[in-house]
Write an enzyme that holds these catalytic residues in place. Structure first.
Site, PDB file in Angstrom:
ATOM      1  N   GLU D  73     -42.369 -32.492  74.871  1.00 52.74           N
ATOM      2  CA  GLU D  73     -42.691 -31.583  75.690  1.00 52.74           C
ATOM      3  C   GLU D  73     -41.560 -30.373  75.689  1.00 52.74           C
ATOM      4  OE1 GLU D  73     -43.064 -34.484  76.545  1.00 52.74           O
ATOM      5  OE2 GLU D  73     -45.281 -34.838  77.130  1.00 52.74           O
ATOM      6  N   HIS D 142     -48.449 -41.000  87.385  1.00 57.03           N
ATOM      7  CA  HIS D 142     -49.508 -40.082  86.883  1.00 57.03           C
ATOM      8  C   HIS D 142     -50.342 -39.549  87.856  1.00 57.03           C
ATOM      9  CE1 HIS D 142     -48.660 -42.424  82.977  1.00 57.03           C
ATOM     10  NE2 HIS D 142     -49.146 -41.314  82.508  1.00 57.03           N
TER      11      HIS D 142
HETATM   12  C1  LIG Z   1     -43.581 -37.522  78.182  1.00 57.27           C
HETATM   13  C2  LIG Z   1     -44.747 -38.038  78.047  1.00 57.27           C
HETATM   14  N1  LIG Z   1     -45.735 -37.307  77.352  1.00 57.27           N
HETATM   15  C3  LIG Z   1     -47.100 -37.328  77.109  1.00 57.27           C
HETATM   16  C4  LIG Z   1     -47.646 -38.747  77.814  1.00 57.27           C
HETATM   17  C5  LIG Z   1     -48.977 -38.946  77.618  1.00 57.27           C
HETATM   18  N2  LIG Z   1     -49.339 -40.127  76.683  1.00 57.27           N
HETATM   19  C6  LIG Z   1     -49.245 -41.389  76.931  1.00 57.27           C
HETATM   20  S1  LIG Z   1     -49.459 -42.406  75.777  1.00 57.27           S
HETATM   21  C7  LIG Z   1     -49.419 -41.208  74.680  1.00 57.27           C
HETATM   22  C8  LIG Z   1     -49.357 -41.591  73.247  1.00 57.27           C
HETATM   23  C9  LIG Z   1     -48.078 -42.316  72.893  1.00 57.27           C
HETATM   24  O1  LIG Z   1     -48.035 -42.719  71.501  1.00 57.27           O
HETATM   25  P1  LIG Z   1     -47.063 -43.664  70.976  1.00 57.27           P
HETATM   26  O2  LIG Z   1     -45.767 -43.414  71.294  1.00 57.27           O
HETATM   27  O3  LIG Z   1     -47.267 -43.942  69.740  1.00 57.27           O
HETATM   28  O4  LIG Z   1     -47.530 -45.229  71.703  1.00 57.27           O
HETATM   29  P2  LIG Z   1     -49.067 -45.846  71.712  1.00 57.27           P
HETATM   30  O5  LIG Z   1     -49.946 -45.220  72.751  1.00 57.27           O
HETATM   31  O6  LIG Z   1     -49.515 -45.469  70.173  1.00 57.27           O
HETATM   32  O7  LIG Z   1     -48.650 -47.315  71.835  1.00 57.27           O
HETATM   33  C10 LIG Z   1     -49.150 -39.921  75.247  1.00 57.27           C
HETATM   34  C11 LIG Z   1     -49.058 -38.628  74.671  1.00 57.27           C
HETATM   35  C12 LIG Z   1     -46.660 -39.550  78.687  1.00 57.27           C
HETATM   36  N3  LIG Z   1     -47.114 -40.642  79.280  1.00 57.27           N
HETATM   37  N4  LIG Z   1     -45.359 -38.963  78.798  1.00 57.27           N
END
Ligand SMILES: Cc1ncc(C[n+]2csc(CCOP(=O)(O)OP(=O)(O)O)c2C)c(N)n1
Ligand SMILES: Cc1ncc(C[n+]2csc(CCOP(=O)(O)OP(=O)(O)O)c2C)c(N)n1
Ligand SMILES: [Mg+2]
Ligand SMILES: [Mg+2]
Lengths: 344, 336, 344, 336
Positions: D73, D142
């Protein structure tokens, strides 16, 4: 911006002139600060001139740069006017920011200088954004971010490089490794030997160059600019350099000795570049002395003019927040102004 | 200024020192008292801190406990949170509160929320020290006053003292507290002096305002630099207007009772704080007073702060936008 | 936490049990969510069990872990009680967080589980901090951070690893590369081929291991733990794995096909580990079926108990903010409660 | 609800649609109108956004202009700022405003300050869209309502509409504006429907409140979800109490005049907003009214919000802390 073609003799002399201008400007700024003439902080670029000038010489006129708290050198390298810079340091109305920005916020967006920046690491994302505009519009422009060794530890620098690398943006990242972040040596900030190794994390080319050698910087940045403009994405260049002054003027520098500094002064970038030009017959000693005298005078004049230039009208403090008119500012400020105006 | 101490030692046990020294003394005493306390921040060690607050502490406590960090505020703020959750009692220094935007995530989503989200099953004994305020030509990115953000955000306490004595007493309480406290230090008053209790057990409860000067006609609630300026003004006005000056000291929790009691007496309120005015600290103080002393108010509440602009660089501009005693005086004149 | 010595047959059976428990728990959670039983979001760990269990098997009882939004697997791997977890998913008073946290915030600090985390990338700094406590106090403890491939693009992850590397902290960083961050494939998030290459930026060991093979994960983490405990600093381990479910339950998954998923299901970590244990005579097919049935029953019971458990009293919403008493909360809340209590 | 349009087409040119659809329509129209507009955020493309706001826009405008980002972000917020400074008109989506702590530096020190620091010599035509609010069991990280931070911080505009029509009109203004606007979307009202003008030139000026319903006895200033809830309540109370409902729509700038005028008529004010109460949006609205209608107020101003806690997960707890129509009703009853 006047582009310097450093591959010509004229260009070389112009590059030397800019390095000398930076040195003179910042040496003067340091003296003025010591004399209590300048408010706020000043962070000087003395010693690092080859990095800014070498890098900017590899850019085209419409390219962008982002800068740091130590931004005077980048400004001059990008062709900004020392007079308007000096006025800005004094907080005068004819400065680049009409006195609102000061040393740490000089900008000239039209000249591609997107701003000095008081926040360590804030520049690279801006460069990524400028490069994104270029990519979206199909413009032949590149954005170059200058940042320090300390800034490499900032999250947003990591994010900016990763985005630029993933999107193949026309960006160039230049780490000015002057061996310290304030008083903390680079080895206490990072675990790598060379900061260019961080390029591995983005699968982009990474080079460490001698930041005391303008040609080395120029060549690395030139290649990086070509790659970037070609759609091949960003490059990370670490330029090893040194700041001769304290972190800011007034820094007692308990973290290093005069001898430490002398080791680098012996490899002074201006001295060695000048010597090369003299050896090659591009400039004579006399011409050099003349150039230096001219620059010193230019800076003296800048100081004189800045000193005598008017301050902005206090009411201007309430302008420039928004393009639109915001009632809050006029209401609150007219109340504040109606009040205590006189005895300020 | 009151010289109350919690241990009952007399006023003889105070010493005149600067705001900066009072903070350093609090740090030193708490580090001596509790091995789990350590300091972490940029150039807090040998450099002594850019505002020379940590000074020589590294010599006494070593580099492990007075710890220089990389320029990674989110990383070391988060490390502070993780350390606090596992038995340490960290003090994290953020050089300028203007930089807090690079690490506010760790404050708002971790530090401030863990205890609540986990059902009260963890404590968060962490103190964040940071600087605020304009007045030295440091320009817009190094002069802001951001405490309203953290007075507003639930789960952290926000402390912003106006005198050396309060600084010592409150910082010690912050360090000893099992809750996260953000401690705001106005840069312009680092050099101001005052009598500070030397008692190692002298602490001030977080959440208690201090009536710095009693008066009858108008209440001036002032924070940080405005405390001293308002006290001087009150002296000047002595004989014409009787001004009560209160330093809330802690913005969250806020000692509503003391403020309300004062306004019930004076019927008039001026709030002087260096925050931008819109949605600033002033508004909450005003609302609290209005909610609790609505029928005692004889005149509209007056706010003195920054007119929703950034702090500009040029001395003439900076001076223009910062609140001064003259602004407090004008506000008093509007309602008295 | 019961430590699993995965080098013994008992330990292997226990590891298998935990993997099965995760699968059963999360499959059930998915069903319950689909049935509208659970509020909020649930992010399931199904498919990734070998990573959590393999890594936690390499830890000592007092070691710490930090987790993610996809945290159920980490909890179970660290020995947390599925019953209290299920109650938490239902928002019941006997859940790990008394219903305040829900799926994304399960924590058991006493058991070394420093919390699931709804903020991508927020865990690694916490692990760095836990490791710092261990280093400062001279404790033989290690902190392990789980985070996703997507999180590698977060600035604070970069900062946390750099600090841990520079200070030689006893930390282990485990990237669970499940190939996607929400709907965005890893190659659109990063420019490197393997995320373990980012270790180069910190001059620490980096390995990519097969995250569908519990032994591979275990061995890499074991070695990393040893290094960390030895004062040699952190290691970065990328475990290649896959989530069988959508990012969250309800995700339509326009970004991949059933066939894409099947490729990974063919290499299912539980299936292959079980087969190895059967081949080695560590467990029989019957014993395995029994274990599975037992676990299914355990989860069913957990669900039944969670369903019938009481909700927290509404007034508890105003508790647990601070250790100290804050007048604001009681004043504001007593006003709110006095008002509209009944018709909620 | 008013159906004013700037182009003079009649009410026939409206269509019933959800808040979400109204936003998507605004995005689509502005992207069709101006090539420099592009969207950047996590999973805004093929995924369509986690709240399905961007939906199918990527099909119309392609992946370059509806751009999925890494989870960075600060990086892409800063890229938005850099892009805006160089001739683009970016719309940056931050999935949840709770995440804004990872990128608030770029908002407060770059986006909000560049124009001022540079002496007015640059524009910053950027819009940040983000979601807020509790009600769906998304738990503390959230569900927050953070708009007070950005209503307070100088240099950005903060818009938080309560109806589909306002959402369309204001988002279009935000995108066309040369100033940075943070646009807060309450998640719980994404599905609420209303008549929305289809005119492509329909915009609403940022900084104008809307009197959603006229009344005589009490003014309810309500934001986001509370607008609809207050309107329903007003209908229920019809005959007993005559309730005027105003949606400020823009928190900064704030349309003080409309609010003050209303309170001058009714003499009573209730402010309903989902922010935590201390130092929240309510306090500023209350102060503005008090400063401008002090002698018209017949009773203390009432605040309805969250009692300084995080939004808890469990439905019974979440329901407890969130403001509801019943809380607004109780507040009205206290003063009417
Ligand atoms: C700082 C932040 N940005 C965006 C999100 C929204 N979000 C939640 S899970 C996710 C994907 C995360 O991907 P990854 O780190 O690969 O973990 P996975 O879900 O694949 O286990 C996102 C973008 C968040 N929770 N926190
Ligand atoms: C986010 C942030 N953290 C800290 C600072 C304070 N600060 C200003 S300059 C500086 C050192 C920067 O070091 P480096 O990046 O190496 O640049 P140099 O000063 O050596 O040119 C620090 C810590 C800041 N301005 N911004
Ligand atoms: Mg440096
Ligand atoms: Mg992933």
């Amino acid at each position: 911006m006047v582009v310097i073609d450093i591959e010509t003799e004229d260009g070389q002399r112009e590059a030397l002139r800019r390095m000398l201008t930076i040195r003179a400007f910042d040496t003067k700024a340091g003296d003025l600060f010591a004399d209590g003439e300048l408010p706020g902080f000043v962070h000087l670029y003395v010693g690092e001139e080859a990095v800014g000038v070498g890098a900017c010489s590899a850019l085209e006129a419409d390219d962008y740069i982002t800068s740091t708290h130590r931004g005077h050198g980048h400004c001059i390298a990008k062709g900004l006017d020392p007079k308007k810079m000096m006025s800005e340091l004094y907080g005068k109305a004819d400065g680049y920011c009409n006195g609102k920005g000061g040393s740490m916020h000089i900008a000239d967006v039209d000249a591609g200088m997107l701003g000095a920046n008081g926040i360590v690491g804030a520049g690279p994302p801006l460069a990524t954004g400028a490069a994104l505009t270029a990519q979206l519009k199909g413009e032949d422009k590149v954005a170059l971010a200058f940042f320090g060794d300390g800034a490499v530890a900032q999250g947003q620098v990591h994010e900016a490089i990763n985005i630029a690398a993933t999107w193949d943006l026309p960006a160039v990242f230049v780490v000015e490794n002057n061996q310290y972040g304030e008083g903390t040596p680079v080895e206490k900030q990072h675990n790598v030997q060379n900061l260019s190794e961080t390029a591995e994390a983005y699968n982009i080319p990474g080079f460490t160059v001698d930041g005391m050698d303008i040609t080395a910087v120029y060549e690395a940045v030139k290649e990086a600019r070509n790659r970037a403009a070609d759609g091949q994405g960003p490059t990370l260049i670490e330029a090893e350099t040194y700041r001769y002054h304290g972190h800011f003027e007034g820094d007692q520098q308990p973290y290093r000795t005069e001898e430490d500094i002398d080791i680098w002064k012996d490899r002074d970038a201006i001295e060695s570049f000048k010597q090369r030009l003299v050896d090659a017959g591009t400039i004579t000693e006399d011409e050099f002395d003349e150039m230096k005298a001219e620059i010193d005078e230019q800076i003296e004049t800048a100081v004189e003019e800045a000193k005598s230039a008017p301050y902005p009208d206090p009411s201007e403090a309430y302008e420039d927040m928004f393009n639109a008119t915001v009632p809050e500012i006029s209401q609150f400020s007219s109340q504040m102004r109606a009040d205590g105006g006189e005895d300020r | 200024m009151s010289t109350e101490t919690t241990s009952g030692t007399g006023p003889a046990d105070t010493q005149e020192m600067t705001f900066r020294e009072a903070i350093r003394l609090a740090l030193r005493e708490e580090m001596e008292r509790d091995e789990d306390v350590f300091i972490m921040g940029e150039d807090v060690g040998k450099f002594g801190g850019v505002y020379e607050v940590t000074g020589d502490l590294v010599e006494q406590f070593g580099e492990a406990r007075v710890r220089d960090t990389p320029i990674s505020e989110a990383g070391f703020m988060g490390a502070g949170v993780g350390a606090a959750a596992t038995g340490s009692r960290p003090i994290v220094e953020i050089m300028f509160s203007d930089f807090i935007g690079v690490c506010s995530e760790q404050i708002i989503n971790q530090m401030a929320k863990n205890r609540y989200m986990f059902g009260g099953k963890t404590e968060m004994p962490i103190t964040v020290r940071t600087t605020e305020g304009g007045g030295s030509g440091a320009a817009s990115q190094h002069s802001g006053t951001l405490h309203t953000w953290f007075a507003h955000f639930p789960g952290v306490m926000a402390v912003a003292p106006g005198t050396p004595e309060s600084a010592k007493g409150l910082l010690k309480s912050a360090i000893r507290s099992d809750d996260p406290v953000i401690f705001f230090e106005n840069k312009e008053i680092y050099g101001q002096t005052g009598e500070v209790p030397l008692d190692e057990n002298y602490t001030l409860p977080i959440g208690e305002a201090n009536v710095e000067r009693e008066g009858e006609d108008v209440t001036v609630v002032a924070t940080q630099r405005m405390v001293g300026e308002s006290l001087e003004l009150a002296e000047e006005l002595d004989g014409q207007v009787s001004v009560e000056v209160i330093d809330p000291r802690s913005l969250y929790p806020l000692d509503t009772d003391t403020l309300v009691e004062s306004v019930k007496k004076t019927g008039r309120l001026v709030i002087a704080d260096e925050s931008p005015l819109s949605y600033g600290t002033h508004a909450e103080i005003g609302m609290r007073v209005m909610e609790n002393a609505f029928f005692s108010l004889d005149a509209p509440i007056q706010r003195v702060g920054v007119a929703d602009v950034h702090i500009p660089f040029s001395p003439v501009l900076e001076d223009e936008v910062l609140p001064h005693a003259s602004d407090v005086e004008a506000a008093i004149n509007r309602i008295v």
